[in-house]
Design an enzyme around this catalytic site. Sequence first.
Site: not given
Length: 624
Positions: A267, A309
């Site tokens: 992330d 991501e």
Amino acid sequence: MPTPRSADDEVFDLRLARSAPDLFPMLDALYGARSDYPAFRDKLGKALRKGWADRPADLKRLDLQRDLSPDWFQRPDMAGYVFYIDRFNGSLQGVLDKLDYLQDLGITYVHLMPCLKPRPGDSDGGYSVMDYRQINPAFGTMADFEAVSAALRARGMSLCVDLVLNHTAKEHAWAKKAAKGDATYQDYYLMFDTPDMPTLYEQTLVEVFPDNAPGNFTHYPEIGKWVWTTFNEHQWDLNWANPAVFLEIVEVMLFLANKGVDVLRLDAVAFMWKRLGTRCQSEPEVHMILQALRACSRIASAAVIHLEEAIVAPAEMLPYLGRGKHDGKEGNLAYHNSLMVQFWSSLATRDTRLMAHVLGTHFPDRLTNATYATYIRCHDDIGWAVTDADAAAVGVSGHGHRAFLSDFYEGTFPGTFAKGALFQVNEATGDKRISGSFASLAGLETARDAAEADLAVQRILMGHALIAVWGGIPLIYMGDELALTNDYGYLQNPHHAHDSRWIHRPRMDWAAAEGRETGDAPSARVFRGVRHILARRRATAELHAGNPVRVVGSGNDAVLAVQRVAPTGVLLGLFNFTEQWQHLPEGWVRALGVSRMWDELSEAEVGLHGGQVVLPPYARVWLT
């Protein structure tokens, strides 16, 4: 006599030799000038060897299986389902209780939204992690997590979890030691004694959450430091220029891999490297770090792949899937944000020209050892990532088009079918992002009669058929398969009321799911439609992600045409983005390699009328 080497040791050495050229040149470039670099390399080698030694036997077997079938994640039997554990069914035990439901739908990839132990209170939806090695106690224990991973593996399902790389919670053990003045751990973060450097950095940085967390630094008088906090005050950015951070994260990765994680969703990767005078996003060193992390997984947990991501423009996103010197060596998956944005854009305008231009111009027709995670909705808002240049290429104003899309999907534009909510309005730039569920944005919430409800259902199914034909792994966000509409209850929750994204994070409606087989409600129709789409995807070899995907001009602005070129032949996906019947010449279709008018999706012949292929409203066909 030297100690005989075990077969396990030999396998490790072979994998180390295989991936060393991908790993050490990156580390040399990142950290080689530091005096502590030799010690770091030694520690990393020991950590990798220990991670492999600790790996359970069944996972080592899976490593071998996937080494022999490296395209396992590119195959058309891959289909993902994404959910918050508590909103799906309360706990990890609750997940176990509903695996039959996921299997019935055709799911082979399960993404448990942030499940590692978050800070108490506001945790940015779980992305403010205070312990990478513990599960959120609200969901269960690490033993419960291992039970879920084992149960998924037994059913042939892969497990994806989030690993936040840019920051930790300020309550993380490293941050607590840093706050107490430990110089070693202060170097794990980006801390400054005066505001001088933060002020210089701020000149070129952008604000991620301007409404709730303006600025990129937080001053803590009690510790006498300005700390880099890109996302929220409680999320302290890690200092990836320190090799100790790299080593710590590798150990975390191997820990999670050995608990049965198949896919690490890394992330906030774009923000990991800081350089004065830039946005501090997607700097070259980010890709060097990510390639090195990928190599570490290939050495000590070869069954694991990386999803990176990065919700950015195409030119900035593609390097996360490996471009140039990183080709085939970086992320295995990245979100196809542009496909999602362009779906909603074409749905609003009933015009696919911008979609065809963006998808046909900016993306290669195939990737090396990588593919896309395709989706229509997710837990996050929709940002209208339409550049002025792309808009101008089809004769529209970028600013005007973005404003139109926000108005349309908020539900204020005259004649719109959508109902959403604004997120992070930027008065200075006019940027307005949108929250809302798939069904509500597609018109189900505002439908006044059965006919309008049916149009909404058709829009939803067209979206799922599009992400299924594109290649990669189609991801279904929890509840979209049941056409769940906006949940306005978030406004009554003081922890959620400030964040409109909770409008599309409803609790699972298990009562609606019970009627999925026989009911005629939109929820049942959508479920059966999505299940059928995934079943047909599994049966259609042309949809392997290794086969090229090409956007082709249809000559009809209402229809998107997508060609999949396989050794066995061509598949042509056609998608009508309007409420009107549309026509395409038979000759044009056949010229693209369609030898018989057979729709793989409906498993039926496609009738011709006057030499034309006729498409009903919101039609989706996969012609072979």
